[in-house]
Design an enzyme around this catalytic site. Structure first.
Site, PDB file in Angstrom:
ATOM      1  N   GLY A  70       0.815  -1.216   0.000  1.00 16.96           N
ATOM      2  CA  GLY A  70       0.000   0.000   0.000  1.00 16.96           C
ATOM      3  C   GLY A  70       0.848   1.265   0.000  1.00 16.96           C
ATOM      4  CB  THR A  71       3.944   2.200   1.826  1.00 19.06           C
ATOM      5  OG1 THR A  71       3.382   1.875   3.104  1.00 19.06           O
ATOM      6  CG2 THR A  71       4.845   3.409   1.954  1.00 19.06           C
ATOM      7  CD  GLN A 179      -6.743  -0.713   7.597  1.00 17.43           C
ATOM      8  OE1 GLN A 179      -7.459  -1.682   7.854  1.00 17.43           O
ATOM      9  NE2 GLN A 179      -5.483  -0.657   8.002  1.00 17.43           N
ATOM     10  CB  ALA A 200      -1.296  -9.007  -0.401  1.00 19.08           C
ATOM     11  CB  THR A 237      12.638  -9.401 -10.969  1.00 18.36           C
ATOM     12  OG1 THR A 237      13.744  -9.171 -11.851  1.00 18.36           O
ATOM     13  CG2 THR A 237      12.110 -10.807 -11.183  1.00 18.36           C
ATOM     14  CB  CYS A 330       1.146   2.030  10.694  1.00 14.39           C
ATOM     15  SG  CYS A 330       0.385   0.951   9.468  1.00 14.39           S
TER      16      CYS A 330
HETATM   17  C1  LIG Z   1      -4.758   3.145   5.348  1.00 12.86           C
HETATM   18  C2  LIG Z   1      -3.416   2.520   5.085  1.00 12.86           C
HETATM   19  N1  LIG Z   1      -2.711   2.891   4.010  1.00 12.86           N
HETATM   20  C3  LIG Z   1      -1.512   2.343   3.733  1.00 12.86           C
HETATM   21  C4  LIG Z   1      -0.956   1.392   4.539  1.00 12.86           C
HETATM   22  C5  LIG Z   1       0.382   0.811   4.191  1.00 12.86           C
HETATM   23  O1  LIG Z   1       0.270  -0.417   3.543  1.00 12.86           O
HETATM   24  P1  LIG Z   1       1.539  -1.396   3.432  1.00 12.86           P
HETATM   25  O2  LIG Z   1       1.812  -1.908   4.794  1.00 12.86           O
HETATM   26  O3  LIG Z   1       1.115  -2.461   2.474  1.00 12.86           O
HETATM   27  O4  LIG Z   1       2.666  -0.580   2.876  1.00 12.86           O
HETATM   28  C6  LIG Z   1      -1.638   0.988   5.696  1.00 12.86           C
HETATM   29  C7  LIG Z   1      -1.049   0.014   6.644  1.00 12.86           C
HETATM   30  O5  LIG Z   1      -1.395  -0.044   7.806  1.00 12.86           O
HETATM   31  C8  LIG Z   1      -2.909   1.554   5.972  1.00 12.86           C
HETATM   32  O6  LIG Z   1      -3.622   1.194   7.047  1.00 12.86           O
END
Ligand SMILES: Cc1ncc(COP(=O)(O)O)c(C=O)c1O
Length: 381
Positions: A70-71, A179, A200, A237, A330
């Site tokens: 996600g990041t 989320q 994932a 990759t 987080c």
């Molecule tokens: C709302 C939201 N965005 C982004 C992320 C980051 O995702 P990732 O851990 O896959 O980088 C999180 C992780 O807690 C999240 O809650």
């Protein structure tokens, strides 16, 4: 056995997902870019995974880009758009104060590149008001980014109303849906999102893999310069075992999301009833009842009526074998009051007397019973 009630931070991998990944770590170890049969086999798997995810989200496969989570997906969309933007007059970005740092810090970083930023504070239940967004839009606005569901409160924003405002004003709309995916129907096309992101490990898949959905009409710069993978938008990759795991996690969601949601709601109701019966008026549910994710319950215990070891509730629960989040979703190692709770108007003392409970597919009624019992012991009620 530990009781895990921190599923919004990460979920236990589903055994079926693990089984789907293992062959790609053992037997099929080639490189999807290779021209021989091992390579071609993996290329087919990657493209099948793209199709599975696209059909789940109702998008075209070419609108899906694999990322490391996600990041990265949020960074990819926001920086990719900002860096490709040739119109120097479009130098204004809007987001909310309660975004995940993967969005908020990325947008704030863009100040360095000449962008001006407007931040919208949420209301007391953690919703970002579409009207507040509209007030801030100017002819210079390039992007609005508002999360679909907040990771600490579970509040679900009216993304359709926000996207309508964006469309009317020719502004690009990005929504972090990390989320919400798997906890409710997420449809970027129906909601009018130009970008959305998923990860994932929040849906019983592996860590280190996710996707960016990008509407085919939006142009952005490539993210990683490299070997031309992901249609030359993200070199490197492909994480084939991760992608195989994400594919399986999504296939399982297609089958079980409705049942998962019923399960989350059922456990949440039991939890609320139990906590209310033990703590009465001294417990407050910071997550609302409407427009909220079924799996997240953010709770404050009244520090003015009870003796609460501030900031230590998650630590004391951990000592009793129960995992939840406290301070910040987080980075739960932090003892600072949650920024999100402060933003919705809690004072510091109350924020530090709060926990986030997030339910998962593998939780049982006994788990929420155990949490209530443990809280009762910790707070001597
Ligand atoms: C709302 C939201 N965005 C982004 C992320 C980051 O995702 P990732 O851990 O896959 O980088 C999180 C992780 O807690 C999240 O809650």
């Amino acid at each position: 056995m530990n009781i895990y009630l921190d599923n919004a931070a990460s979920t236990k991998i589903d055994e079926r997902v693990l089984d789907a990944m293992l062959p790609f770590m053992k037997e099929y170890y080639g490189n999807p870019s290779s021209i021989h049969k091992e390579g071609k086999y993996l290329k087919v798997l990657v493209e099948e995974a793209r199709e599975t995810i696209a059909s789940f989200l109702g998008t075209k496969p070419k609108e899906i880009f694999f990322t490391s989570g996600g990041t990265e997906a949020n960074n990819f969309a926001i920086k990719g758009l900002a860096f490709s933007n040739a119109d120097k007059n479009k130098n204004h970005l809007i987001t909310s104060t309660i975004e995940h740092p993967a969005v908020l810090d990325t947008i704030l970083y863009l100040k360095k590149f000449g962008y001006s930023i407007s931040l919208v504070a949420p209301g007391s239940r953690g919703f970002v008001s579409p009207a507040e967004i509209e007030k801030l839009i100017t002819p210079r606005t390039l992007l609005v980014s508002v999360m679909h569901a907040n990771n600490e409160l579970g509040s679900v924003n009216d993304v359709k109303a926000i996207s309508n405002i964006c469309k009317k004003n020719k502004v690009v709309f990005h929504s972090d849906t990390v989320q919400s995916v798997g906890k409710m129907k997420v449809s970027p096309k129906e909601s009018g999102m130009d970008f959305m992101t998923m990860s994932a490990h929040k849906i019983y898949g592996p860590k280190g893999v996710g996707i960016l959905f990008k509407d085919e009409n939006i142009r952005i710069d490539k993210y990683f310069h490299g070997g031309g993978q992901e249609r030359d938008m993200r070199g490197g990759t492909e994480n084939v075992p991760g992608i195989a795991g994400l594919k399986k996690a999504v296939e399982i969601l297609k089958e079980s999301m409705d049942a998962d949601i019923v399960h989350y709601n059922h456990l949440k109701e039991i939890l609320k009833t139990k906590l209310s019966s033990v703590f009465g008026e001294n417990v407050e549910f910071n997550s609302g009842v409407e427009n909220v994710l079924p799996n997240i319950l953010n709770v404050s215990f009244n520090p003015y009526k009870m003796k609460i070891p501030e900031a230590l509730l998650p630590v004391l629960l951990d000592l009793k074998g129960i995992s939840v989040s406290g301070g910040s979703a987080c980075s739960s190692g932090s003892l600072k009051p949650s920024k999100v709770l402060i933003e919705i108007g809690k004072d510091e003392k109350t924020a530090l007397s709060s926990i986030r409970i997030s339910l998962g597919r593998f939780n049982k009624e006994e788990d929420v019973d155990a949490l209530t019992k443990a809280m009762k012991e910790i707070l001597n009620v």
